[in-house]
Design an enzyme around this catalytic site. Structure first.
Site, mmCIF file in Angstrom:
data_model
loop_
_atom_site.group_PDB
_atom_site.id
_atom_site.type_symbol
_atom_site.label_atom_id
_atom_site.label_comp_id
_atom_site.label_asym_id
_atom_site.label_seq_id
_atom_site.Cartn_x
_atom_site.Cartn_y
_atom_site.Cartn_z
ATOM 1 N N ASN A 6 -23.524 42.621 66.720
ATOM 2 C CA ASN A 6 -23.426 41.709 65.575
ATOM 3 C C ASN A 6 -24.847 41.277 65.233
ATOM 4 O O ASN A 6 -25.447 40.497 65.973
ATOM 5 C CB ASN A 6 -22.564 40.494 65.955
ATOM 6 C CG ASN A 6 -22.589 39.427 64.884
ATOM 7 O OD1 ASN A 6 -22.998 39.680 63.755
ATOM 8 N ND2 ASN A 6 -22.133 38.230 65.236
ATOM 9 N N LYS A 8 -25.801 39.505 62.785
ATOM 10 C CA LYS A 8 -25.872 38.197 62.114
ATOM 11 C C LYS A 8 -26.818 38.288 60.901
ATOM 12 O O LYS A 8 -26.856 39.325 60.245
ATOM 13 C CB LYS A 8 -26.311 37.116 63.104
ATOM 14 C CG LYS A 8 -25.508 37.152 64.390
ATOM 15 C CD LYS A 8 -25.716 35.935 65.226
ATOM 16 C CE LYS A 8 -25.035 36.118 66.567
ATOM 17 N NZ LYS A 8 -24.889 34.888 67.301
ATOM 18 N N HIS A 89 -15.697 34.760 63.332
ATOM 19 C CA HIS A 89 -16.803 34.426 64.249
ATOM 20 C C HIS A 89 -16.978 32.908 64.273
ATOM 21 O O HIS A 89 -16.845 32.235 63.245
ATOM 22 C CB HIS A 89 -18.092 35.109 63.784
ATOM 23 C CG HIS A 89 -19.156 35.059 64.836
ATOM 24 N ND1 HIS A 89 -19.894 33.922 65.073
ATOM 25 C CD2 HIS A 89 -19.579 35.982 65.731
ATOM 26 C CE1 HIS A 89 -20.738 34.153 66.068
ATOM 27 N NE2 HIS A 89 -20.563 35.397 66.489
ATOM 28 N N GLU A 91 -19.502 31.102 64.302
ATOM 29 C CA GLU A 91 -20.518 30.576 63.386
ATOM 30 C C GLU A 91 -19.926 30.389 61.990
ATOM 31 O O GLU A 91 -20.346 29.495 61.251
ATOM 32 C CB GLU A 91 -21.746 31.505 63.372
ATOM 33 C CG GLU A 91 -22.548 31.337 64.655
ATOM 34 C CD GLU A 91 -23.402 32.522 65.054
ATOM 35 O OE1 GLU A 91 -23.633 33.426 64.222
ATOM 36 O OE2 GLU A 91 -23.832 32.551 66.219
ATOM 37 N N GLU A 164 -15.220 34.826 72.686
ATOM 38 C CA GLU A 164 -16.620 34.394 72.659
ATOM 39 C C GLU A 164 -16.695 32.874 72.848
ATOM 40 O O GLU A 164 -16.548 32.114 71.870
ATOM 41 C CB GLU A 164 -17.259 34.747 71.314
ATOM 42 C CG GLU A 164 -17.290 36.227 71.016
ATOM 43 C CD GLU A 164 -18.443 36.569 70.078
ATOM 44 O OE1 GLU A 164 -19.221 37.448 70.437
ATOM 45 O OE2 GLU A 164 -18.573 35.934 69.016
ATOM 46 N N GLY A 170 -25.738 33.032 72.344
ATOM 47 C CA GLY A 170 -27.162 32.842 72.124
ATOM 48 C C GLY A 170 -27.825 31.867 73.078
ATOM 49 O O GLY A 170 -28.968 31.470 72.867
ATOM 50 N N SER A 209 -24.002 36.073 75.101
ATOM 51 C CA SER A 209 -25.137 36.322 76.002
ATOM 52 C C SER A 209 -24.965 37.558 76.889
ATOM 53 O O SER A 209 -25.434 37.579 78.029
ATOM 54 C CB SER A 209 -25.422 35.073 76.858
ATOM 55 O OG SER A 209 -25.839 34.005 76.022
#
Ligand code: PEP
Length: 251
Positions: A6, A8, A89, A91, A164, A170, A209
């Protein structure tokens, strides 16, 4: 195993060489399905450069067309050469306020349009610390799963779930092996409840991660069928060892 990157909001035309390197290297790992989910602006050029390599979007609108400024439809993704898309996702759930019902609609539209779907779920650190991660993520999955004709056509072959944990994305932190195993087992039960035997074939990816140094341990966990990889998917040097670890995994 499925290992999807991904990217992003990273990547311009200057990164097409990296995409080509990953696509070329991935051909050496026949037992692993590898894909890159790219910014919409790169999809067409990436797909044109390596037509056999799966390129995905990172989001799709639930409607096929209309007055939705800035959004990308499933037909547009397919037209650009994408064969799959991420939906839900964290985010987007957080920054764009996407609900489970929005995510379900997006997944149904994408599957109906012939795209593959990676549907993301995951808990916040507050939820993890409160002890209700499994109940929360199971409910999130139940409410986000595609149903109807779209599911009948796309599950299990074009559909995967990515667990996730938001606090692992991250950050360099990952859940323990036991926590990942318990969550994936719980999500498998929800998939079986939703889809019967087909639920057993849906791939459940872990994301958050993942890197070369932890990939083998993660892929050894029961019911981990691959990974969704953010930061470590941006270069072939970081990404390909993860694909290699998937190829070496025993299940
Ligand atoms: C992601 O955002 O999907 C992700 C897994 O990111 P990272 O690998 O960078 O934690």
């Amino acid at each position: 195993m499925l290992v999807a990157g991904n990217w992003k909001m990273n990547g311009t035309g200057a990164d097409l060489d990296t995409i080509a390197q990953i696509a070329d290297a991935a051909r050496g790992f026949e037992t692993v399905d590898t894909a890159l989910c790219l910014p919409a602006t790169l999809i067409e050029r990436a797909a044109r450069g390596r037509p056999a390599f799966p390129i995905g979007g990172q989001d799709v609108h639930a409607e096929q067309k209309g007055a939705h400024t800035g959004c990308v439809s499933a037909a547009m993704l397919r037209d650009a050469g994408a064969t799959l898309t991420i939906v839900g996702h964290s985010e987007r759930r957080q920054a764009q306020f996407e609900t489970d019902s929005d995510v379900r609609s997006k997944a149904e539209t994408a599957l109906s349009s012939g795209l593959g779907v990676i549907l993301c779920v995951g808990e916040s650190d507050e939820v993890r610390e409160s002890g209700s991660a499994i109940a929360t993520v199971s409910a999130q999955l139940d409410a986000s799963l595609p149903h109807g004709d779209a599911a009948a056509r796309g599950v299990p072959t074009r559909f995967a779930v990515a667990y996730e944990p938001i606090w692992a994305i991250g950050t360099g932190k990952i859940p323990s092996i036991a926590e990942i195993e318990a969550m994936h087992a719980a999500l498998r039960l929800r998939l079986l409840a939703a889809y019967g035997d087909a639920g057993d074939q849906v791939r459940i990816l872990y994301g958050g991660s993942v890197k070369a140094s932890n990939a083998s341990d993660i892929f050894a966990i029961a019911d981990v069928d691959g990974a969704l990889v953010g930061g470590a998917s941006l270069t072939a040097a970081d990404f390909m060892p993860i694909v290699e670890a998937a190829a070496d995994a025993r299940h």
